[in-house]
Design a protein around this motif. Sequence first.
Motif, PDB file in Angstrom:
ATOM      1  N   ALA A 108       0.839  -1.209   0.000  1.00 51.85           N
ATOM      2  CA  ALA A 108       0.000   0.000   0.000  1.00 51.85           C
ATOM      3  C   ALA A 108       0.869   1.253   0.000  1.00 51.85           C
ATOM      4  O   ALA A 108       0.605   2.213  -0.731  1.00 51.85           O
ATOM      5  CB  ALA A 108      -0.908  -0.003   1.229  1.00 51.85           C
ATOM      6  N   SER A 109       1.952   1.250   0.801  1.00 51.25           N
ATOM      7  CA  SER A 109       2.811   2.432   0.948  1.00 51.25           C
ATOM      8  C   SER A 109       3.608   2.733  -0.309  1.00 51.25           C
ATOM      9  O   SER A 109       3.729   3.883  -0.711  1.00 51.25           O
ATOM     10  CB  SER A 109       3.794   2.242   2.103  1.00 51.25           C
ATOM     11  OG  SER A 109       3.116   2.155   3.301  1.00 51.25           O
ATOM     12  N   SER A 110       4.176   1.683  -0.923  1.00 50.26           N
ATOM     13  CA  SER A 110       5.017   1.932  -2.097  1.00 50.26           C
ATOM     14  C   SER A 110       4.173   2.472  -3.248  1.00 50.26           C
ATOM     15  O   SER A 110       4.573   3.402  -3.949  1.00 50.26           O
ATOM     16  CB  SER A 110       5.785   0.676  -2.514  1.00 50.26           C
ATOM     17  OG  SER A 110       4.907  -0.384  -2.788  1.00 50.26           O
ATOM     18  N   LEU A 111       2.940   1.931  -3.421  1.00 48.12           N
ATOM     19  CA  LEU A 111       2.090   2.480  -4.482  1.00 48.12           C
ATOM     20  C   LEU A 111       1.650   3.898  -4.123  1.00 48.12           C
ATOM     21  O   LEU A 111       1.633   4.788  -4.976  1.00 48.12           O
ATOM     22  CB  LEU A 111       0.872   1.602  -4.726  1.00 48.12           C
ATOM     23  CG  LEU A 111       0.162   2.066  -6.012  1.00 48.12           C
ATOM     24  CD1 LEU A 111       0.201   0.972  -7.074  1.00 48.12           C
ATOM     25  CD2 LEU A 111      -1.255   2.515  -5.776  1.00 48.12           C
ATOM     26  N   ALA A 112       1.331   4.123  -2.845  1.00 51.39           N
ATOM     27  CA  ALA A 112       0.897   5.458  -2.407  1.00 51.39           C
ATOM     28  C   ALA A 112       1.994   6.485  -2.612  1.00 51.39           C
ATOM     29  O   ALA A 112       1.736   7.626  -3.025  1.00 51.39           O
ATOM     30  CB  ALA A 112       0.490   5.427  -0.936  1.00 51.39           C
ATOM     31  N   LEU A 113       3.240   6.090  -2.331  1.00 52.53           N
ATOM     32  CA  LEU A 113       4.370   7.016  -2.476  1.00 52.53           C
ATOM     33  C   LEU A 113       4.442   7.542  -3.910  1.00 52.53           C
ATOM     34  O   LEU A 113       4.545   8.747  -4.145  1.00 52.53           O
ATOM     35  CB  LEU A 113       5.671   6.305  -2.106  1.00 52.53           C
ATOM     36  CG  LEU A 113       6.956   7.144  -2.226  1.00 52.53           C
ATOM     37  CD1 LEU A 113       6.946   8.283  -1.222  1.00 52.53           C
ATOM     38  CD2 LEU A 113       8.188   6.284  -2.015  1.00 52.53           C
ATOM     39  N   PHE A 114       4.332   6.624  -4.868  1.00 51.43           N
ATOM     40  CA  PHE A 114       4.469   7.031  -6.270  1.00 51.43           C
ATOM     41  C   PHE A 114       3.193   7.672  -6.808  1.00 51.43           C
ATOM     42  O   PHE A 114       3.248   8.588  -7.627  1.00 51.43           O
ATOM     43  CB  PHE A 114       4.891   5.829  -7.119  1.00 51.43           C
ATOM     44  CG  PHE A 114       6.257   5.333  -6.758  1.00 51.43           C
ATOM     45  CD1 PHE A 114       7.368   6.152  -6.889  1.00 51.43           C
ATOM     46  CD2 PHE A 114       6.446   4.069  -6.243  1.00 51.43           C
ATOM     47  CE1 PHE A 114       8.631   5.720  -6.532  1.00 51.43           C
ATOM     48  CE2 PHE A 114       7.707   3.621  -5.881  1.00 51.43           C
ATOM     49  CZ  PHE A 114       8.808   4.453  -6.033  1.00 51.43           C
ATOM     50  N   ALA A 115       2.032   7.216  -6.328  1.00 53.88           N
ATOM     51  CA  ALA A 115       0.774   7.833  -6.766  1.00 53.88           C
ATOM     52  C   ALA A 115       0.692   9.278  -6.273  1.00 53.88           C
ATOM     53  O   ALA A 115       0.295  10.184  -7.006  1.00 53.88           O
ATOM     54  CB  ALA A 115      -0.418   7.028  -6.239  1.00 53.88           C
ATOM     55  N   LYS A 116       1.112   9.501  -5.017  1.00 48.66           N
ATOM     56  CA  LYS A 116       1.068  10.855  -4.444  1.00 48.66           C
ATOM     57  C   LYS A 116       2.098  11.753  -5.128  1.00 48.66           C
ATOM     58  O   LYS A 116       1.808  12.899  -5.478  1.00 48.66           O
ATOM     59  CB  LYS A 116       1.351  10.775  -2.937  1.00 48.66           C
ATOM     60  CG  LYS A 116       1.042  12.053  -2.192  1.00 48.66           C
ATOM     61  CD  LYS A 116      -0.447  12.258  -2.038  1.00 48.66           C
ATOM     62  CE  LYS A 116      -0.794  13.693  -1.742  1.00 48.66           C
ATOM     63  NZ  LYS A 116      -1.683  14.349  -2.654  1.00 48.66           N
ATOM     64  N   ALA A 117       3.324  11.205  -5.317  1.00 41.48           N
ATOM     65  CA  ALA A 117       4.377  12.002  -5.955  1.00 41.48           C
ATOM     66  C   ALA A 117       4.027  12.293  -7.410  1.00 41.48           C
ATOM     67  O   ALA A 117       4.116  13.434  -7.873  1.00 41.48           O
ATOM     68  CB  ALA A 117       5.713  11.265  -5.865  1.00 41.48           C
TER      69      ALA A 117
END
Length: 699
Positions: free
Chosen positions: A175-184
């Motif tokens: 969840a975090s790794s996808l969120a990091l790139f989706a947010k960035a």
Amino acid sequence: MGNDLTFFQVVSIVISALAFVTAFWLYRWVSSQPSSNKKIAEVGKLIQNGANTFLAKEYKTLVRFCSVVALLILVFLPSPIWKGNIVDNISMVASYILGTVLSAIAGKIGISIATIANMKSAEAATKGIKPSFMAGYRGGAVMGMAVVGSSLLGVTLVLMLTGNTTVLLGFSFGASSLALFAKAGGGIFTKTADVSADLAGKVELGIPEDDPRNPAVIADNVGDNVGDVAGMGADLFDSNVASMAAALVMAASLSNSEKNMGMVLCYAAIGLLASIIGVFTANMKEGADPTRALNMNTYVTTAIYGVLTAVATYIFDFNWRIWGASAIGLIVGVIIGIATDYFTNDNKKPVKMVAKACESGPAFTITSGVSYGLVSTLPAMIGIGVSALAAYKLVAPLGAGGNEVAYGMYGISMAAVGMLSIVGMIISNDAYGPIVDNARGLVEMGDLGDKALEITDSLDSAGNTVKAITKGFSIGAAGLTVIALLGAFITEVNDAIVALGLNVEKVTGFDVTNPTVFFGLLVGAAIPPVFSAMLMLGVDRNAQRMIAEIHRQFREIAGLKEGKEGVKPEYDKCIEIATVGALKELIPAGLMAIISTLLVGLIGGVHAVGGFITGNIVSGLIFALFMSNSGGLWDNTKKYIEAGNHGGKNSKAHKAGVVGDTVGDPFKDTAGPSINTQITVVSLVASIAATLFLTISIF
């Protein structure tokens, strides 16, 4: 697993299903609202297509990245495949993939409803503020229900199927790794378009914010959806999952573990139930203040949660100290939101002082905004510190006889669960912001009249204020969550020491006078500013390309600047520039954070990583709060001037305010909110690689 835990797992699944039913009903309600304006339908379709095109390209890029990570997890985690149990590695990689998939679905659901709700809210503004507000709010609530429902369901299913809390950290990392790139990626896209549209339109040409002559205007509206809806949804999905995962990891290591784990799921499920009730009680009277309606809804949901968890604690004979830790987290979350509101609300002194400074030029806009942003970090940092300390001290006595530290850290994790308990309501409020921002643009482009524009301006201003509050809340929640993840890291290290039969002392904390810890501390503290710089430089490079394209179109398309009938800008060219640039810029910053963690661990071992996480948390929280609050303050300063204060639109103060807002855009919507995801990712990488750092390190 015992009956206690099984019961709460079933309850969590039932309440998750209720959240999905609520989301479906709200989706149908929003879709059924009347809309007949052809111009709005045409522009709305352009926004919808642009958002879906970007999301499809972003997810294709992330599939490649996540596939490589999944392969590395399979080979190395939780321990190298040739040394450990292959089933654990397969479970870890499966839960990682599930985390990425659910996070991606949450973003997609948010985009699909937001691009319908913006059109409905725009047309409803011709009937009055209440119908326009309800269309925007219920559109945002679809996102809230879907995100929290899927996060609770995912955590519960992984726990039920594997019975292994370490595997839960793999789910959280997905969840975090996808969120990091989706947010960035979403943040770079949205601020590329926003900065370009403002500078080339408002400052250079003096045309209104959402003037259809501006080639960047559709990209700007697309950006609201991919950055503030899809990116933010993935971000809060990640925070919610991480807080539950950290609490469950620590609960599993304590005596009476099943009851403690059941308590985590019970409180999380009650939080979702309180948010569902809160969404249905949300309303506003015609002529009322939308900011007050949104805030009142948050307070009502908070009260419902407090009462229901107290009842559950009594019925299921949970420990009242742990309930107290959860209540502390929730109360401090609300207080952080109120402090953020003070520094970003255009009714309060800081915004008015910065607006006055705008009369003296953009230099004073920047210095005053930066100063207030820096001051604003103190209340939130004190709040996070006090809640962590109070929760620790309250729960630590339960471990009397040598286990105080483990129970104290569990108390902090329950404060994080408490703070994020009403995250369904927080996401609903947050997603409302970009929906009504888009609606305001559609009203202007569809020529729906001054009254409708006035209504959507009022809703947009409320959205900005509440969005600033929810950002403060989510950063505070991320702060408590990562302190809890530091506890989860210690638990994972100690479990690995026992499992491997190593002749080393168990970790109880990290001594900053130890040079290995201090080395990690310094490197960890340096990561958030470098990460922020990489994202903002990405916006800078991309915006320069887009401004050049806007200048080309105004120069080469005859009659565009004058607004001749039938002459349209090439909107798709600006959308393409924002998309390509965002995808090119999003991977390096995230990789830098992940690789730094692994290098520090392989160089200095678990003690260096403990220092690294600690430095990353403190530095990251300060940077995130400063940038989010400065950005929100500048945005509302600009809107305050546009409302007719200090000379109003096109005045000297207004142009200075636009410059401040342009600086604040990548602060508040790209770097600031991405940092909390970066801290979470770093903490999770450390936890799932704990065995690796124990067995392989130079020092």
